[in-house]
Design an enzyme around this catalytic site. Structure first.
Site, PDB file in Angstrom:
ATOM      1  N   ASP A 268      -5.496   6.769  -7.168  1.00 29.04           N
ATOM      2  CA  ASP A 268      -6.076   5.436  -7.180  1.00 29.04           C
ATOM      3  C   ASP A 268      -7.479   5.553  -6.570  1.00 29.04           C
ATOM      4  O   ASP A 268      -7.878   6.589  -6.035  1.00 29.04           O
ATOM      5  CB  ASP A 268      -5.177   4.442  -6.413  1.00 29.04           C
ATOM      6  CG  ASP A 268      -5.500   2.992  -6.777  1.00 29.04           C
ATOM      7  OD1 ASP A 268      -4.667   2.121  -6.530  1.00 29.04           O
ATOM      8  OD2 ASP A 268      -6.599   2.756  -7.326  1.00 29.04           O
TER       9      ASP A 268
HETATM   10  C1  GLC Z   1      -7.964  -0.401  -7.710  1.00 30.99           C
HETATM   11  C2  GLC Z   1      -6.483  -0.609  -7.983  1.00 30.99           C
HETATM   12  C3  GLC Z   1      -6.002   0.099  -9.209  1.00 30.99           C
HETATM   13  C4  GLC Z   1      -7.122   0.185 -10.220  1.00 30.99           C
HETATM   14  C5  GLC Z   1      -8.173   1.109  -9.640  1.00 30.99           C
HETATM   15  C6  GLC Z   1      -9.390   1.264 -10.556  1.00 30.99           C
HETATM   16  O1  GLC Z   1      -8.201  -0.363  -6.337  1.00 30.99           O
HETATM   17  O2  GLC Z   1      -5.585  -0.322  -6.932  1.00 30.99           O
HETATM   18  O3  GLC Z   1      -4.859  -0.622  -9.702  1.00 30.99           O
HETATM   19  O4  GLC Z   1      -6.645   0.697 -11.460  1.00 30.99           O
HETATM   20  O5  GLC Z   1      -8.602   0.685  -8.354  1.00 30.99           O
HETATM   21  O6  GLC Z   1     -10.092   0.054 -10.609  1.00 30.99           O
END
Ligand code: GLC
Length: 735
Positions: A268
């Site tokens: 993430d």
């Molecule tokens: C965010 C979220 C995730 C998302 C990623 C990219 O913090 O936790 O669900 O896909 O970053 O934006």
């Protein structure tokens, strides 16, 4: 490309080039005049000699022209011509935005959920995207956590079915060499257990028993993996003392060994770098090592892999082979998407850029109708064409109905407002509208977006005047429809709350309208269950529309007019108070259940200041007619139970009724919930129709895991409940 050639390509890469393939950056940050610029990477901490054109993936660029130019540049300038992978936060719709996942789950219309996913995949494919960062499958029983809006709710069975349908809808038939046209890769998230943060506080610690993990929180991800999802995203949270993103047990022993996942694991956002903030790693090099050992293939938006992996790989063969594994999985994914044959997949079609087609909008309208939950109806709904209807509240004309996670690719201005929808369905001369109150107290926090938000949501006006205007608008109305609830930033990521009540100004307006002694229909917009205990009595009817998406206004109007009939059931409990949380239906009985206990009333499992009961339980929902269900018989085959039951439509409406099959296993080595959903069917009944139907339940659906992760078959006495929205019949058998 055949795998022999692909392997030759992989072997031809230098260590530095291999490391670059494991880097994923937000394309918006790096794209200036449609080309990659290195400026921001230095701010992110990448070293000066980092070759941006060699990275493996960008995300959240959704414009087909931009993506085409970027890919062209990469293919022209990069040494090995390895296409860039385009991913994006498309969670519940690309440009045709559907109701939020928590709403869709409650439709229990799994075919329609799949159809919506197919529409999303096609719009995304025709905009040049390869992978979507969804479905989010974090089971959650805590409405204080703002991301409940993004997931399938509190129930394991519901979440598993949702997972399977969305993955199938996105990816299509994978039996060929490449992902089919108009389809994309599914990146499920967040592995694992992100939906159970202590105190409902965003990013907080998650700690639970292994049996709870294996029986409740892991199965939705497992269902997606069994549906062959191509990617998984790690979670931010610590799980049982070890951060998920650095958790070898979780990501290798469970995800890859136990579940058999052989796709790509992406971190993430900055989750690899955050291993140090968790107190799990000592420095950047230690962080890179631990994340690579935990099997994370892509480093999203941090310089950790870029700055440290090359040295680590040259220091020892173990990291070198792990790096080779990661790069191989990334190249296989690009090959499965057909990118080596056509780096511009979806971008060279006549239909490139096609969105918001009539059929896409029709699917969205149907899903609004089937996801909206009729929480209460004292025979005020449906409305008729003779009534004068006053529609009070900001959602009458606001376009901000698509929720927190839709505007990465969606546009609120595409939304059909409730006013626009009602004007298509009711006689305009019968309708009047008043804002009632400001959805936002101020637009200051929107900075440069202030103009746009004002366009979409109207100017902020004095509350007192809005209140008076609302009462005046209702003066000669026959019925009042009042829209209320959260604004879109109140749920989603980074939106945990301790207070789930409505703002005082909304309560005051609802009470003021109730004092007019006219029938009142509430329409609730929200990304989470709220605490409505004190306000619910003021409504004669209450329709929960969540964030209904692009076609919200029309779908809701069809329900209000009886052109569509509510059938949804809550996928998440509405508590009576925050103090009850976590409150969910599939709970254990305890040794002193509040009912049927032999102990005195003090010494049983209860509160002294609140009941144990929710305001609206999981599975709750009304329709415009009632359906009764009765067991007929159950027969046992070797691997399955077959239940036959009778449904009776006691109304003159044609009804689509969601029938649930729950089970209570009376005794087991791991205590079983008082009730557990094991099957759901959607049955159509014509007016006054009696219908015999069947459930076929594999016995395996009754099994459970112990704390060692060992599976046990259920045996002995068990009671099965046949549940329609307004009836329940039980049947006890001995297995
Ligand atoms: C965010 C979220 C995730 C998302 C990623 C990219 O913090 O936790 O669900 O896909 O970053 O934006």
């Amino acid at each position: 490309m055949n795998e022999t050639k692909l392997k030759q390509l992989a072997d031809s890469l230098t260590v530095k080039e291999k490391v670059a393939q494991t880097i994923q950056l937000n394309g918006d940050l790096l794209i200036e005049n449609d080309v990659m610029n290195t400026g921001p990477t230095k701010e992110l901490g990448f070293s000066d000699d980092f070759d941006l054109s060699a990275i493996g993936s960008i995300y959240n660029v959704n414009d087909p022209q931009k993506l085409y130019k970027i890919q062209q540049k990469i293919m022209a300038e990069s040494k090995h011509k390895i296409p860039l992978l385009f991913m994006s936060d498309v969670i519940y719709g690309f440009r045709t935005i559907f109701p939020i996942p928590l709403a869709q789950a409650g439709s229990y219309d799994f075919e329609l959920i799949k159809e919506a996913a197919q529409v999303t995949a096609k719009e995304s494919y025709l905009s040049g995207l390869h992978v979507l960062f969804s479905p989010m499958l974090d089971l959650s029983r805590d409405p204080r956590w703002g991301r409940v809006m993004e997931g399938p709710g509190e129930d394991v069975y519901t979440a598993k079915e949702f997972a399977k349908q969305v993955v199938d809808g996105y990816q299509g038939d994978l039996s060929g060499d490449v992902v089919p046209e108009n389809h994309v890769g599914a990146c499920i998230k967040h592995f694992a257990g992100y939906g159970a943060p202590e105190a409902g506080r965003e990013y907080n610690t998650v700690d639970m028993s292994n049996q709870r993990l294996f029986n409740e929180y892991l199965p939705p991800y497992q269902a997606a993996i069994e549906a062959n999802c191509l990617l998984v995203m790690t979670a931010f949270n610590v799980l049982n003392g070890v951060p998920s993103t650095g958790n070898r047990w979780l990501n290798r022993d469970i995800l890859r060994e136990r579940f058999g996942f052989d796709g790509v694991l992406v971190s993430d956002y900055a989750a690899i770098e955050e291993l140090q903030a968790h107190g799990f790693t000592k420095n950047q090099k230690d962080t890179a090592r631990k994340a690579m050992e935990a099997g994370v293939d892509f480093d999203m938006m941090t310089p950790v892999y870029a700055n440290s992996l090359e040295a680590l790989a040259q220091e020892g063969p173990e990291i070198m082979s792990l790096l080779d594994e990661a790069v191989w999985r990334i190249l296989l994914l690009k090959n499965k998407l057909g990118l080596f044959e056509n780096p511009y997949r979806g971008l060279e079609s006549e239909a490139t850029g096609q969105v918001l087609t009539e059929e896409a909008k029709a699917v969205a309208t149907r899903l609004v109708e089937k996801s909206s939950v009729l929480l209460k109806n004292e025979q005020v709904l449906p409305l008729n064409q003779q009534q004068k209807i006053a529609v009070v509240g900001p959602y009458g004309e606001s376009k901000l109905t698509i929720g927190f996670w839709a505007s990465v690719s969606g546009k609120p201005q595409d939304s059909v407002t409730l006013k626009e929808g009602m004007e298509q369905v009711f006689k305009q001369e019968k309708l009047s509208f008043a804002k009632g109150f400001n959805l936002f107290d101020s637009y200051e926090g929107f900075g440069p977006l202030k103009e746009g938000i004002e366009m979409l949501n109207g100017k902020i006006e004095p509350e007192a005047a809005l209140y008076q205007q609302a009462l005046a608008t209702c003066a000669d109305a026959d019925v009042i429809v009042v829209t209320f609830g959260e604004q879109f930033l109140e749920s989603g990521e980074g939106a945990s709350k301790t207070n789930l009540q409505l703002p005082e100004k909304q309560k005051r307006l609802i009470k003021g309208l109730a004092a007019l002694n006219k029938p009142i229909v509430g329409i609730l917009y929200t990304g989470r269950p709220l605490v409505l205990t004190d306000i619910e009595p003021y409504f004669n009817s209450l329709l929960l529309v969540w964030y209904p998406g692009t076609m919200g206004g029309l779908g809701i109007a069809n329900l209000l007019a009886g052109k569509a009939v509510p059938s949804a059931r809550l996928a998440m409990t509405f508590p009576r108070s925050e103090g009850q949380i976590p409150l969910y239906y599939a709970q254990n009985s305890t040794g002193r259940p509040a009912v049927d206990s032999t102990h005195s009333t003090r010494f049983i499992s209860k509160y002294s200041d609140e009941t144990n009961e929710p305001l609206f339980s999981f599975g709750h929902g009304h329709s415009y007619g009632t359906v009764s269900g009765n067991w007929q018989q159950v027969t046992e085959a070797e691997t399955a139970l077959q239940f036959t039951y009778q449904l009776t439509n006691q109304s003159d409406w044609q009804l689509e009724t969601v029938v649930h099959l729950y089970v209570k296993i009376h005794a087991a080595s791991i205590v079983q919930p008082v009730k557990k959903l094991v099957l759901s069917e959607k049955i159509v009944l014509t007016a006054q129709e009696n219908k015999t139907a069947k459930f076929t339940l594999p016995k395996a659906a009754l099994s459970y895991y112990d704390n060692a992760g060992v599976k046990h078959a259920a045996a002995g006495e068990m009671t099965f409940y046949l549940s329609t929205v307004n009836s329940e019949d039980s049947l006890t058998i001995n297995l």
